[in-house]
Design a protein around this motif. Structure first.
Motif, PDB file in Angstrom:
ATOM      1  N   ALA A  80       0.824  -1.337   0.039  1.00 45.32           N
ATOM      2  CA  ALA A  80       0.028  -0.131   0.139  1.00 45.32           C
ATOM      3  C   ALA A  80       0.956   1.258   0.042  1.00 45.32           C
ATOM      4  CB  ALA A  80      -0.888  -0.065   1.154  1.00 45.32           C
ATOM      5  N   ARG A  82       2.732   4.282  -1.325  1.00 47.02           N
ATOM      6  CA  ARG A  82       2.634   4.904  -2.587  1.00 47.02           C
ATOM      7  C   ARG A  82       3.997   4.870  -3.432  1.00 47.02           C
ATOM      8  NH1 ARG A  82      -1.566   8.575  -3.071  1.00 47.02           N
ATOM      9  NH2 ARG A  82      -2.957   8.814  -1.141  1.00 47.02           N
ATOM     10  N   ILE A  85       3.821   2.024  -5.898  1.00 49.00           N
ATOM     11  CA  ILE A  85       2.634   1.755  -7.047  1.00 49.00           C
ATOM     12  C   ILE A  85       3.076   1.701  -8.487  1.00 49.00           C
ATOM     13  CG2 ILE A  85       0.628   3.209  -7.921  1.00 49.00           C
ATOM     14  CD1 ILE A  85       0.446   1.913  -5.043  1.00 49.00           C
ATOM     15  N   THR A 109      -7.152  -1.801  -1.251  1.00 47.26           N
ATOM     16  CA  THR A 109      -6.900  -1.639   0.357  1.00 47.26           C
ATOM     17  C   THR A 109      -7.976  -1.480   1.359  1.00 47.26           C
ATOM     18  OG1 THR A 109      -6.615   0.746   0.267  1.00 47.26           O
ATOM     19  CG2 THR A 109      -4.618  -0.610  -0.526  1.00 47.26           C
ATOM     20  N   SER A 111      -8.680   1.047   3.032  1.00 41.53           N
ATOM     21  CA  SER A 111      -9.117   2.460   2.816  1.00 41.53           C
ATOM     22  C   SER A 111      -9.902   2.821   1.821  1.00 41.53           C
ATOM     23  CB  SER A 111      -7.934   3.447   2.931  1.00 41.53           C
ATOM     24  OG  SER A 111      -6.998   3.062   2.050  1.00 41.53           O
ATOM     25  N   ASN A 113      -8.419   2.436  -1.576  1.00 38.47           N
ATOM     26  CA  ASN A 113      -7.377   2.498  -2.707  1.00 38.47           C
ATOM     27  C   ASN A 113      -7.667   1.452  -3.489  1.00 38.47           C
ATOM     28  OD1 ASN A 113      -6.804   4.966  -1.511  1.00 38.47           O
ATOM     29  ND2 ASN A 113      -4.807   4.526  -0.871  1.00 38.47           N
ATOM     30  N   TYR A 115      -5.855  -0.506  -7.402  1.00 36.85           N
ATOM     31  CA  TYR A 115      -4.797  -0.608  -8.442  1.00 36.85           C
ATOM     32  C   TYR A 115      -5.153  -1.539  -9.314  1.00 36.85           C
ATOM     33  CZ  TYR A 115      -2.836   2.513  -4.782  1.00 36.85           C
ATOM     34  OH  TYR A 115      -2.772   3.376  -3.961  1.00 36.85           O
ATOM     35  N   GLN A 132      -6.538   3.762 -11.141  1.00 36.81           N
ATOM     36  CA  GLN A 132      -5.958   3.750  -9.863  1.00 36.81           C
ATOM     37  C   GLN A 132      -7.026   4.699  -9.191  1.00 36.81           C
ATOM     38  OE1 GLN A 132      -2.339   5.790  -9.797  1.00 36.81           O
ATOM     39  NE2 GLN A 132      -2.330   6.293  -7.690  1.00 36.81           N
ATOM     40  N   GLU A 134      -7.499   6.423  -5.642  1.00 30.93           N
ATOM     41  CA  GLU A 134      -6.964   7.079  -4.040  1.00 30.93           C
ATOM     42  C   GLU A 134      -7.723   8.063  -3.759  1.00 30.93           C
ATOM     43  OE1 GLU A 134      -2.865   8.143  -5.112  1.00 30.93           O
ATOM     44  OE2 GLU A 134      -2.107   5.878  -4.959  1.00 30.93           O
ATOM     45  N   TYR A 135      -7.567   8.335  -2.349  1.00 28.86           N
ATOM     46  CA  TYR A 135      -8.170   9.553  -1.662  1.00 28.86           C
ATOM     47  C   TYR A 135      -7.202  10.578  -1.107  1.00 28.86           C
ATOM     48  CZ  TYR A 135     -12.157   6.473  -1.718  1.00 28.86           C
ATOM     49  OH  TYR A 135     -13.448   5.674  -2.072  1.00 28.86           O
ATOM     50  N   LYS A 141     -12.458  11.554  -3.353  1.00 33.99           N
ATOM     51  CA  LYS A 141     -11.960  10.289  -4.313  1.00 33.99           C
ATOM     52  C   LYS A 141     -11.472  10.746  -5.703  1.00 33.99           C
ATOM     53  CE  LYS A 141     -13.803   6.211  -5.949  1.00 33.99           C
ATOM     54  NZ  LYS A 141     -15.049   5.418  -6.314  1.00 33.99           N
ATOM     55  N   THR A 143      -9.978   9.113  -9.216  1.00 30.93           N
ATOM     56  CA  THR A 143      -9.863   7.955 -10.031  1.00 30.93           C
ATOM     57  C   THR A 143      -9.013   8.213 -11.313  1.00 30.93           C
ATOM     58  OG1 THR A 143     -12.006   7.114  -9.281  1.00 30.93           O
ATOM     59  CG2 THR A 143     -10.937   6.113 -11.229  1.00 30.93           C
TER      60      THR A 143
END
Length: 752
Positions: A80, A82, A85, A109, A111, A113, A115, A132, A134-135, A141, A143
């Motif tokens: 997880a 970064r 990635i 993940t 949370s 996330n 990938y 991808q 992520e927050y 959010k 994308t």
């Protein structure tokens, strides 16, 4: 209803020819159908084997995905962090190039996330797509989409802030988290490619055991649908694959594997069997559903086969289970019957016409032969009917070209002559036997296996009171019962004859016979079982032994009386001798006690003891008098008595020696009238009965009930030996709550 041999042979000939044809033709059709059915089953099994092999290859890929998932989980690539990635994305690209069957690889993940690398379905956009999610620090959010070519060069990029996808809500994520191990999902429609497939996923944990996320691999099912679509199953048959929920996984027409609940809905799933535009698939599964359940419960691996009807046509289907870890799929195939039998039925019509022509010729020839056979047999039939009518006149011999029938006709003529001779001899023997049985003094009865009387002689008529006409053909149970005094169960004449071999021929059984008038007669019965013309009979010879029994009973009574007299005489002699000696001793005791009494003053204490000695001596003298009366050496002294007083005195005498655990209850009527008797004997009888009751309760205690009262005796209910006449009597009874008298002693209570 009897059929003439003429018509029997004619109809037999016709039926033989035509029934044979009627049997052969359907048998031929059935045999052909069975052969084609076996062939169809072989084809279906081959198709299933091919499909299973392809499915196993597919599962080999799936297992490779599982192994990949395990390697990703145990490696340091999936993280997880970064900074990892980009390395994770490149690693996912490499795996998609190595495994051409993989549709995508992703990592999610806790949370949210996500990938995800997958193959791009639109060639204009490139070879791969990277998604991808992520927050940011504010929780917003983001994308991001990246498209790359086969050399991993970036072609396009896009950011979407409205993408609704959340990996944590997907079934593969939830199942992997819940089971905490590598899982395989049920087949479903992929969100990105909108194609059917399965997912292998597993949870990822850090070195400290903390949960970091879920790694998943998507595998598309297009290859299975393409394979079953290429299979040739007859002309119009089909193969397909379903899972345990009846979702269609593989189908020749891949476009039908996308099902929408509503026309405008974006949600797409795999169709159920009943949702396909092909009702034959649903009927095929329903026809083998129960067989599949039984095979599964018994642990059998063989395929399930069945036939079913649809739209006026017959179909054959076969299903088998796919063996794989964590997978419950079934491969099914169906074939229309007409794909194989249409040409066979056309050839059978030509064969039928040819067979009909041959059957007509065979029938004409059979009727000609039948006529030559029937004529001499009919002549033999006429001869037999004339013999039955006692017509033994000689007629011309039968002539026929058939050797067997001619030999039978000659033998029949010789047999007719022998029967005439034997019949005359039989009549002579029967006359002799009848004369013997009718003049016998013993009753002779013969009964068949059904209990019906087959013979009843004159002595039986005189003994039982039933005439020969009444007895013959009647059931033995309706004529007279027998009683056998040998056991707990009584045998009737019916049950006696019912036994096939009830007694040995030499054994004689004594029974009590009850005649028609109700009179009972003692009898001896000897029985024997015989077989006449394949029928079983029982013959009984019954002899009246009334006179002998009477003589035996008289002898027995005299012998018993003699025994009793001798016993009483011996006891009386013994008792009399003892009583005389004992009386002499008592005279001395009482005499000395009376002399001593005259020398003592009445005020002294010893005087009371002397009174007791004299009273006890007097009672002993009364007892001696009873013994002498019992031994018939002294006459009884009969006088009017008040019995209640005697009973009270006996109770008072016994109470002083009873333990406290025993209670005496007196039910004595003091107003009883006088009776004539010997007071000493009545006193002794009362005391003896009370003593017996007391002894029965010595160890346990209880109640001793003494009763005396007047009764009106009607003269019925007592044995004749008592000699009592109707009238009023005093009844004295003693009842106790003790153990009673044992069975061994109950018959001896009146012995001296």
């Amino acid at each position: 209803m009897k059929l003439s041999i003429r018509w029997g042979v004619i109809l037999g000939c016709i039926l033989l020819v035509w029934a044979t044809q009627m049997f052969i033709m359907p048998f031929s059709v059935v045999s052909s159908r069975r052969v084609m059915l076996d062939h169809t089953r072989d084809i279906m099994e081959n198709i299933l084997d091919l499909t299973l092999e392809e499915t196993r290859n597919y599962f080999g890929v799936a297992r490779g995905a599982a192994h990949l998932t395990e390697r990703l989980i145990t490696s340091d690539i999936v993280s997880a962090d970064r900074s990892s990635i980009e390395k994770l994305e490149l690693y996912f690209y490499d795996q998609l190039e190595i495994y051409s069957q993989f549709a995508g690889i992703y990592f999610a993940t806790p949370s949210g996330n996500f990938y995800y690398v997958n193959r791009e379905s639109d060639p204009e956009k490139g070879a791969f797509r990277f998604k991808q999610i992520e927050y940011d620090e504010a929780g917003k959010k983001i994308t991001r989409f990246l498209w790359r070519d086969k050399e991993k060069n970036l072609l396009a990029e896009k950011i979407d802030f409205q993408d609704p996808y959340d990996p944590r809500t997907r079934p593969w994520y939830k199942k992997a988290v819940r089971e905490k191990s590598i899982i395989w999902t049920d087949p479903y429609i992929f969100f990105s490619s909108q194609k059917p497939g399965i997912t292998s996923a597993g949870p990822l944990y850090g070195k400290a055991g903390e949960f970091q996320g879920v790694v998943g691999v998507d595998i598309e099912l297009d290859v299975l649908s393409a394979f079953v679509g290429k299979l040739r199953v007859g002309k119009t048959g089909m193969a397909f694959i379903i899972n345990q929920n009846r979702d269609v996984i593989a189908f020749p027409d891949v476009s039908r594997l996308r099902y929408k609940e509503q026309e405008n809905s974006r949600a797409i799933r795999l169709p159920k069997l009943n949702e396909l535009d092909n009702p034959v698939c649903q009927l095929a599964f329903e026809s083998v559903k129960e067989k599949l359940a039984r095979l599964k419960s018994s642990g059998t691996d063989e395929p399930a086969f069945a036939a079913f009807e649809f739209d006026g046509k017959t179909y054959y289907t076969m299903f088998t289970r796919v063996k794989a870890e964590k997978i419950s799929w079934m491969v099914g195939v169906y074939i229309p019957e007409e794909d194989y039998l249409a040409e066979i039925l056309g050839h059978q019509r030509q064969t039928l016409l040819l067979t009909l022509a041959m059957s007509v010729l065979a029938t004409i020839f059979g009727l000609f032969v039948a006529r030559r056979i029937v004529a001499p047999i009919s002549a033999l039939d006429r001869e037999a009917r004339q013999i039955k009518a006692n017509d033994y006149s000689v007629r011309p011999r039968i002539k026929t070209p058939f050797v067997e029938i001619q030999r039978t006709a000659d033998s029949f003529a010789e047999m007719k002559t022998a029967v005439m001779t034997y019949k005359q001899e039989l009549k002579d023997k029967e006359a002799v036997h009848r004369a013997i049985t009718e003049t016998a003094h013993e009753a002779i009865v013969m009964v068949d296996g059904n209990g019906l009387v087959a013979y009843w002689n004159s002595a039986a008529r005189d003994m039982f009171g039933f005439s020969v006409r009444e007895a013959m053909g009647s059931h033995i149970r309706a004529l007279s019962p027998f009683h056998q005094q040998l056991g707990d169960e009584d045998l009737t004449l019916h049950t006696l004859f019912k036994d096939k071999d009830p007694f040995m021929q030499s054994k004689i059984v004594e029974l009590e016979i009850r005649t028609r008038s109700g009179k009972e007669i003692p009898a001896e019965v000897s029985m024997v079982a015989v077989t006449l013309e394949d029928k079983s009979y029982s013959i009984a010879v019954i002899r009246d032994i009334s006179a002998r029994k009477k003589t035996e009973n008289e002898k027995l009574a005299i012998w018993q009386q003699l025994q009793q007299a001798q016993k009483m005489e011996a006891i009386g002699t013994l008792a009399g001798g003892i009583a005389h000696d004992f009386n002499n001793i008592l005279s001395g005791i009482i005499g000395h006690a009376e002399l001593l009494q005259t020398e003592l003053d009445e005020t002294e204490d010893s005087a009371e003891h002397l009174d007791g000695i004299i009273a006890a001596g007097e009672r002993a003298r009364d007892l001696v008098r009873q013994i002498l009366a019992f031994s018939f050496q002294e006459n009884q002294k009969m006088s009017p008595l008040e019995v209640p007083g005697i009973i009270h005195e006996a109770c008072h005498l016994l109470e002083s020696s009873l333990p406290k655990s025993i209670t005496i209850v007196r039910n004595i009527d003091d107003n009883c009238p006088l009776v004539s008797g010997d007071a000493t004997q009545i006193h002794q009888v009362a005391l003896n009965l009370m003593t017996n009751g007391f002894h029965a309760m010595t160890n346990m205690g209880g109640t001793l009930t003494i009763s005396l009262g007047v009764i009106d005796f009607p003269g019925e209910g007592l044995p004749e030996e008592t000699g009592l006449m109707p009238g009023q009597y005093l009844c004295y009874s003693v009842a106790d709550t003790g153990v009673g008298i044992s069975r061994d002693n109950i018959d001896k209570i009146f012995d001296p």
